[in-house]
Design a protein around this motif. Structure first.
Motif, mmCIF file in Angstrom:
data_model
loop_
_atom_site.group_PDB
_atom_site.id
_atom_site.type_symbol
_atom_site.label_atom_id
_atom_site.label_comp_id
_atom_site.label_asym_id
_atom_site.label_seq_id
_atom_site.Cartn_x
_atom_site.Cartn_y
_atom_site.Cartn_z
ATOM 1 N N ALA A 267 0.828 -1.216 0.000
ATOM 2 C CA ALA A 267 0.000 0.000 0.000
ATOM 3 C C ALA A 267 0.856 1.257 0.000
ATOM 4 C CB ALA A 267 -0.935 -0.001 1.201
ATOM 5 N N SER A 268 2.024 1.196 0.643
ATOM 6 C CA SER A 268 2.903 2.366 0.658
ATOM 7 C C SER A 268 3.508 2.636 -0.718
ATOM 8 C CB SER A 268 4.014 2.191 1.692
ATOM 9 O OG SER A 268 4.928 1.200 1.268
ATOM 10 N N GLY B 159 1.713 2.268 -3.554
ATOM 11 C CA GLY B 159 0.668 2.739 -4.465
ATOM 12 C C GLY B 159 -0.404 1.685 -4.706
ATOM 13 N N TRP B 160 -1.503 2.139 -5.307
ATOM 14 C CA TRP B 160 -2.653 1.273 -5.532
ATOM 15 C C TRP B 160 -2.364 0.126 -6.485
ATOM 16 C CZ3 TRP B 160 -6.825 0.750 -2.779
ATOM 17 C CH2 TRP B 160 -7.213 1.797 -1.947
ATOM 18 N N GLU B 161 -1.578 0.380 -7.500
ATOM 19 C CA GLU B 161 -1.304 -0.676 -8.480
ATOM 20 C C GLU B 161 -0.581 -1.848 -7.834
ATOM 21 O OE1 GLU B 161 1.514 -1.156 -12.314
ATOM 22 O OE2 GLU B 161 0.231 0.625 -12.317
ATOM 23 N N PHE C 121 -0.490 -2.511 -4.600
ATOM 24 C CA PHE C 121 -1.369 -3.075 -3.576
ATOM 25 C C PHE C 121 -2.371 -4.056 -4.196
ATOM 26 C CE2 PHE C 121 -5.304 -2.870 -1.031
ATOM 27 C CZ PHE C 121 -4.814 -3.366 0.164
ATOM 28 N N LEU C 122 -3.012 -3.662 -5.279
ATOM 29 C CA LEU C 122 -3.985 -4.548 -5.927
ATOM 30 C C LEU C 122 -3.308 -5.789 -6.501
ATOM 31 C CD1 LEU C 122 -6.338 -1.973 -7.664
ATOM 32 C CD2 LEU C 122 -6.776 -3.310 -5.606
#
Length: 171
Positions: free
Chosen positions: A90-91, A93-95, A97-98
């Motif tokens: 998550a730190s 970024g969203w890409e 993290f997903l």
């Protein structure tokens, strides 16, 4: 040429032995071909299926290597490791993290398909045995098989949780 061994701990808490011999790693970046506009949904679906199959195969190979002893057993992690991996992803970024969440989902699906009697893979194994025998297992046999599966699953969970405690609280 002189070889040096260096032990590194990455941001996920995994230790790796790295050998340095004077050369540097050069990362080659692969760029995906442009997606044809006319067939982009078909292309995306096809690539998703191919990548999922490739990842599933690699994860299955990793599980086999853990059981063979070629991958250290301390690389197995539990809920604390999953939370740490999610936090690090998550730190970034969203890409990222997903992507990590998708990998964790595939990993859990693979574990669920292991032939441990209490999991789905165990049910498939029991149904296969019943199909070969051409009659159902007795209730007593099913009870024993379920207990064995539960003990195996609990042992795996305790082992993973012990690895998490050692990795994140005792080091």
């Amino acid at each position: 040429v002189q070889l040096e061994k260096e032990v590194l701990t990455d941001e996920f808490g995994q230790t790796q032995d790295i050998y340095i011999f004077g050369a540097t790693n050069r990362i080659e970046r692969r760029y995906i071909d442009e997606i044809p506009i006319a067939n982009r949904a078909f292309y995306a679906g096809r690539m998703a299926i191919l990548m999922t199959g490739e990842i599933f195969y690699d994860m299955g190979l990793a599980v086999v290597q853990i059981f063979r002893g070629r991958v250290p057993s301390d690389s197995v992690g539990g809920p604390i490791m999953l939370a740490n991996i999610a936090q690090v992803a998550a730190s970034k970024g969203w890409e990222v993290f997903l992507w990590i969440m998708a990998l964790i989902s595939l990993n859990l699906a693979l574990i669920n398909l292991l032939p441990i009697p209490i999991l789905d893979g165990g049910h498939v194994l029991i149904f296969t045995i019943e199909a070969i025998r051409r009659k159902p297992l007795s209730l007593q046999a099913r009870i024993y098989i379920t207990y064995v599966g539960l003990i195996i699953l609990l042992a795996l969970m305790v082992f993973a949780f012990k690895n998490d405690i050692v990795r994140y609280f005792l080091n």
